[in-house]
Design a protein around this motif. Structure first.
Motif: not given
Ligand SMILES: Nc1ncnc2c1ncn2[C@@H]1O[C@H](COP(=O)(O)OP(=O)(O)OP(=O)(O)O)[C@@H](O)[C@H]1O
Ligand SMILES: [Mg+2]
Lengths: 352, 271
Positions: A47, A51-53, A71-73, A77, A79, A99, B98, B167, B170-174
């Protein structure tokens, strides 16, 4: 170029340090598998790469670009999650194209990409279904399809097969190996299934308590482990560990009637060592032997495992090839080649 | 089956029948009353009468029906939409993000739930009048938008929303707001349906607060105007009950439209 470079990566949740300095190089197009016991930080490391953490310390480069705060996007990568995480309100087609839609790709191009990914994964007949109308294996393929469509430099998989039944797992495992060849990208794959790790990986990273225990090719880890932890973790049934005491040029085995084997590595006289013997190291014709009594035998068809001990010593697992008649209570002289035995010091480090 | 269990069964039916009667009878009385003359209603006539159209005519002649239903509808629709938007965002936020103070803040908020509205009324009224909002729709709508109960309801429901979906998005860019809008909202639609019914009913039936902040007839809601009819010197109960039936319809319609999702929403929306 889409290799990864991790330098001193740390992660803390509050006061708890979950990753304690990870240094790792991953080559372009390499298939890397993270294994380790539950809670050792595999998912967390994945993660962080995704980039999720947020990274608490250290440096992460993907394809020569520093990615710590990207940013993750935008990390190049994709996932695949353990629960698949398909959007339940969208069709397979929409899930896979989502996406790209958000990246502003033209509709015709999205269609082309989705169709192409569907062809690779044999999903064409399912494109207009919703996730809840699919089987577990089909959902898994859609999740992979969603990743493929983004043309990532690096695929990240977090235990992607653990929700599938045994037969489907084998099938999907082969599928993923095929995909890796076909797509020619870097893959980082988390699992705690030994067989998946051994069969898929170019390189296995064994994690323990948030640190790397050893990195290497599957056979390197199997044949030449750096420490007790890796030796015990890789291989099934587990490697046998025997208590030994160095006695001049031999190692005495106090729990096995003080039988001795020749010392194969450098160790001081009188020091305590652990002797590691894999079950299949026992073979007819070996120069050393252990006299044991069989307690129980498991016949698997192609091979049998005898669980045996000397007197009150620890139980040893011994692989036997053709002993179909072997049964509990039998006496056995288990022969092995002492040159194969691995020695570990009291701290668990390998003595070579 | 022993004697006790045998004896218990009829008892259960009797109790259920009483409960059913108690909850259904007012509806029955309302509908029957709308078709009877006031004089018959007062004497307790329990059957359908022939005065439905007469009652309707009197009602339409006495009350500016279009106006009060417009007021009610505007307040209920806008109020519900804003309440759902604000409170579901808050509930989502409480569960998804959190923070060190999250649980303490949430507990404090639940504590506020125990303060009766009557105790908040006066300070709220002072605030509204200082903002020069008295006798406006905003005065009725604004205080209810951050509904603690709805925030709580959404937080509980969000526990069933898979974190991996966020998650993946987020990876998809939103961006976070896009995740809320394009993923969370559609996935949680049965929770929204259930909340819509609750919030719409609360807004539509709201009495005390509108009574305080609305003071001209052209601003008042159906609930206010119809209940005011009972304070006439000789109330025309037929007409009043006709108005009541009319004022009940919108909630009924909303309920039947969203009924299926409502039940799903109460059972948990994400499978
Ligand atoms: N969001 C979080 N907040 C606090 N602690 C966390 C969080 N996520 C993970 N941890 C902790 O970090 C440690 C590593 O978790 P992680 O999920 O990476 O383990 P894992 O190796 O993937 O285990 P498994 O094989 O069970 O999936 C665990 O002790 C876990 O409790
Ligand atoms: Mg994990």
């Amino acid at each position: 170029m889409s290799g990864l470079k991790l330098r001193g990566i740390r992660k803390s949740f509050g006061a708890v340090e979950v990753l304690r300095g990870i240094d790792l190089d991953i080559e372009d197009k390499e298939f890397v598998v993270f294994v380790g016991p539950s809670g050792c930080g595999k998912s967390t490391l994945l993660r962080l790469i995704a980039g999720l953490e947020t990274i608490s310390g250290g440096e992460l480069d993907i394809g020569d670009k520093r990615m710590n705060d990207v940013d993750p996007s935008r990390r190049g990568i994709a996932m695949v999650f353990q629960s698949y995480a398909l959007y339940p309100h969208m069709t397979v087609r929409e899930n896979m194209g989502f996406a790209l839609r958000f990246a502003g790709v033209a509709k015709a191009e999205i269609d082309r990409q989705v169709t192409e990914a569907a062809r690779i994964l044999e999903l064409e007949p399912l494109l207009n279904r919703r996730p809840k109308e699919l089987s577990g294996g089909q959902r898994q393929r859609v999740a992979i399809g969603r990743a493929i469509v983004r043309h990532p430099q690096v695929f990240l998989f977090d235990e992607p097969l653990s929700n599938l039944d045994a037969e489907l797992r084998v099938h999907m495992r082969i599928e993923i190996a095929r995909l890796h060849k076909e797509l020619a990208t870097t893959i980082i794959y988390v699992t705690h299934d030994q067989v998946e790790a051994m069969t898929l990986a170019d390189k296995i990273v064994v994690l323990r308590d948030g640190a790397i225990a050893q990195v290497g090719s599957p056979l390197k880890l199997y044949d030449d482990p750096d420490n007790l932890f890796v030796a015990g973790f890789i291989g099934s049934p587990k490697m046998n560990f025997l208590k030994g005491i160095v006695d001049g040029s031999v190692v005495r085995l106090p729990d096995h009637g003080n039988q001795t084997i020749p010392l194969v590595a450098k160790a001081a006289h009188g020091s305590e060592v652990t002797v590691g013997l894999r079950p299949e190291y026992f073979k007819a014709g070996g120069a050393s032997q252990l006299d044991v009594t069989v307690e129980m035998v498991e016949h698997l068809g192609s091979e049998s495992y005898a669980y045996a001990r000397h007197g009150a010593g620890d139980v040893l697992t011994i692989a036997t090839q053709n002993d179909r008649e072997l049964k509990g209570g039998d006496k056995l002289s288990a022969r092995f080649d002492p040159a194969k035995a691995l020695l570990f010091d009291p701290a668990g480090q390998r003595i070579r | 089956m022993n004697a006790l269990a045998l004896a218990r069964r009829p008892l259960v039916y009797v109790l259920l029948s009483v409960a059913a009667f108690v909850s259904v009878f007012p509806f029955y009385w309302m509908v029957v009353g709308a078709t009877n003359k006031s004089a018959d209603i007062v004497t307790g006539k329990p059957s359908l009468g022939d005065s439905l159209f007469a009652n309707a005519a009197t009602f339409f002649a006495t009350v500016d029906v279009a106006r009060i239903f417009w007021n009610s509808a505007l307040i209920a629709v806008v109020g519900s939409l804003l309440t759902l938007a604000v409170s579901s965002l808050a509930g989502y936020g409480f569960e998804m993000f959190r923070s060190r103070f999250r649980e303490r803040l949430f507990a404090l908020m639940l504590l506020l739930l125990s303060i009766p509205f009557a105790a908040l009324m006066v300070p709220l009224f002072v605030m509204i009048s200082q903002a020069h909002l008295t006798n406006t729709y905003a005065a009725v709508i604004l205080p209810g938008i951050a509904s603690i109960f709805i925030i709580f309801y959404f937080r509980q429901a969000t526990k069933a929303f898979p974190a991996e979906l966020r998650d993946a998005a987020r990876v998809d860019g939103l961006k976070e707001w896009q995740i809320f809008l394009y993923i969370y909202l559609p996935v949680m639609r049965s929770t929204y349906a259930a909340a819509t019914i609750i919030v719409f009913m609360a807004n539509w039936n709201n009495y005390l607060w509108p009574l305080i902040v609305l003071n001209t007839a052209d601003m008042k809601t159906a609930t206010l105007i119809i209940s005011a009819l009972t304070s006439a010197y000789t109330p025309d109960y037929g007409m009043i009950l006709f108005g009541t039936v009319l004022a009940t319809l919108p909630t009924l319609i909303i309920f039947f439209l969203l009924q299926r999702q409502f039940v799903e929403g109460l059972l948990g929306s994400v499978k």
